[in-house]
Structure formats: structure tokens, C-alpha cells
Design a protein around this motif. Sequence first.
Motif, PDB file in Angstrom:
ATOM      1  N   UNK A 268       5.825  -0.366  10.006  1.00 45.60           N
ATOM      2  CA  UNK A 268       5.565   0.138   8.656  1.00 45.60           C
ATOM      3  C   UNK A 268       6.159  -0.775   7.593  1.00 45.60           C
ATOM      4  N   UNK A 269       7.391  -1.209   7.810  1.00 40.61           N
ATOM      5  CA  UNK A 269       8.065  -2.047   6.805  1.00 40.61           C
ATOM      6  C   UNK A 269       7.360  -3.391   6.660  1.00 40.61           C
ATOM      7  N   UNK A 270       6.983  -4.001   7.777  1.00 42.48           N
ATOM      8  CA  UNK A 270       6.376  -5.331   7.710  1.00 42.48           C
ATOM      9  C   UNK A 270       4.934  -5.280   7.243  1.00 42.48           C
ATOM     10  N   UNK A 271       4.216  -4.203   7.515  1.00 46.16           N
ATOM     11  CA  UNK A 271       2.854  -4.086   6.986  1.00 46.16           C
ATOM     12  C   UNK A 271       2.900  -3.881   5.479  1.00 46.16           C
ATOM     13  N   UNK A 272       3.788  -3.023   5.019  1.00 49.43           N
ATOM     14  CA  UNK A 272       3.837  -2.704   3.585  1.00 49.43           C
ATOM     15  C   UNK A 272       4.523  -3.785   2.761  1.00 49.43           C
ATOM     16  N   UNK A 273       5.484  -4.507   3.352  1.00 44.32           N
ATOM     17  CA  UNK A 273       6.210  -5.466   2.531  1.00 44.32           C
ATOM     18  C   UNK A 273       6.283  -6.865   3.072  1.00 44.32           C
ATOM     19  N   UNK A 274       5.726  -7.099   4.282  1.00 40.69           N
ATOM     20  CA  UNK A 274       5.857  -8.421   4.873  1.00 40.69           C
ATOM     21  C   UNK A 274       4.555  -9.115   5.186  1.00 40.69           C
ATOM     22  N   UNK A 275       3.439  -8.497   4.847  1.00 37.94           N
ATOM     23  CA  UNK A 275       2.152  -9.126   5.104  1.00 37.94           C
ATOM     24  C   UNK A 275       1.719  -9.086   6.548  1.00 37.94           C
TER      25      UNK A 275
END
Length: 329
Positions: A268-275
Motif C-alpha cells: 500500500x505504501x509503495x503503490x501510493x507513494x513510491x510508484x
Amino acid sequence: MNTVEPAHTAAPGAEHASSGPSVKLPRAGRKNRDWLHGLLMSAPAVGGLIAFVGIPFGYAVVLSFYNVRLGSPLEPSFFGLEHYRRLFTDPDQSGPFLRALLNNLTFAAVVVPLQTGIALGLAILLNRKLKAIGLFRSLFFMPVVFPMALVAVIWRLILARSEQGMLNSLLDTVSFGNWGAFDWLGDGATAMASIIVLSVWQGVGFQMVILLAGLQQIPGELYEAADLDRASRLQQFRHVTLPGIRGTLVFVALLTSVMSFRVFDQVYILIRGGGLAEDAARTVMYQAVTTAFDQNNVGQASAITVVFFLIVLVLTIVQRRLVRPDNED
């Protein structure tokens, strides 16, 4: 001449006659007492499971039969099995769900043997009497203490697309400027691999500690006997170490399997903020959360969690049967 009558002495053992034989509880009574003690000791854990797992899951089962929308002024309406039908027949619902399920299975199939193998290797390496061995154990265990949100941010900096990304910068230096920038998170071919590497790095220390405790329970006499028989290191590992920690390995494999199926935070974190590539890295938990809070469809999200729970339950039972320790019935 007066004579003194001798005092009557009690018969041997008479002083114990009044106490009677010691009373022993029958076997059934001892079993009932042990069962009661076990129930009282497990009551806090059982209560926590019921309160934080059983009741929410039961509520999710109920919600899966209703059309529930967050923020909607309309009352929830009974939907029956419609959410489940859409989950397997509607392309808009079944496509993302099946892709997320495949990603979960791929993640688990790679992480469980890889993380367990690395943890076993580290445990054997650190099961030595060396100076400052506690420091090395702490260093390997340290990533476990970090929150997953912090770990995801660290690896986002490592795997950044730009040339300032730590991995791209290292590869560019090694290749004398011929590497360039590569999108490790955004490319579909490496998105899931990036999540796997991140997760193994963060969680392997926990399994290592468990396996290290198992290794320390193996009697040293077994290794001494193996040395007398001139067994090689590999033979000692196969015939002494592995049988000695078989139960621990089974526990670690089961624990890693359950944790790999519930992967969510880093995705979730990398999809929303890491591309991170969404289609290549979405998991079932991610699909359920986005369905509930982005699409405002709580009923459909509940159906996803119920189906996923049943799938994981079946896989866990099958795995438990296959890797059952020899000392279990």
C-alpha cells in the motif's frame, strides 16, 4: 519396695495411625484439574482471539450479504450471494481479485522457502561461541524492530527510479556510467521481486531467532558422537541438525506462510507513494482495503476477505498435513 510400672509404649507406626493414608485424586480428577488450569491460563489469549478476530470476521460474513456503502444515506440492503457471484463472474471484480490472488500465491511461494532458508543459514552461522556474537545477532534482528512503514520508505529510497536512487547509483558506479536509471518499482517485471526482497530483509531476523533457539536445544553429545564417527559437516547437518529442529522448522514455515498471505503495508505504501506498479504487486488485502475505502463498497470487500480466509485456511491445513512432525499423531 514399690516398683514403678513401665509406661505403655505405642506400637510402631501407631503415631501415624490417626493421619491415615495419603489421599490421591483419581486419574479423571487430575485430568479435569489440568484441563481447568489450562483453560484459565489460555483464557486471555482465547478472549483476545474472539474479540479481535472471531467477532470482526463474523461481522464481515454478515456484511458480505448486504449492499453497504460508506457515507451513503441509504440503509444497507440485503444482497444475498450477489457479491460472491460478482467476485467470480463479473470481469470488473473477478479480474483484479484473481490477479491479486495470483500475486499473493507467487509472493508466498517465493518468500516461504527463501526466508526460511536464509533464516536457517543465519541461525547456524550465529550459533557459535564467539566474541561479540550478541552484537551480530542484534544487527540481524534489528530490521524486525523497524515499523513496516519505515522499511518501505527506506527501500523506496534504495529503489528510486532516478539516478539518485541508491541501487541505481551503485550499479551506475560499478558499470562506469553505463547503467542509467531503471524503475525497479514501476516496472511490472521487477515490482513483485522488489516487494519480496524488502519483505525478506525485514522479516528474516524474526525466523532466525526462533531457529537459533531450536539449534541451542540440540544436545552437544550428538555432534560429539558424529565427530567420533567421522561424519562430515554436511552429514551432521542432514542427520543431526535437521532432525533436531524439525518441529521448529515446521512452526517457522507455517508462521511465514500466514504472514506472507497477509502482506499489505509495504504494498500500500509503495503503490501510493513510491510508484509501485499496482497490477503487478496488488495483493488480496490491498484489493479488499481499496474496495472498501476507495470504492466505498464494504459488502464487496467483506466478500473478498471471507473468500480469502477460506482459501488461506485450506492451504494452511494442507501444508500442516504435509509437514507434520514425526512426534505428532
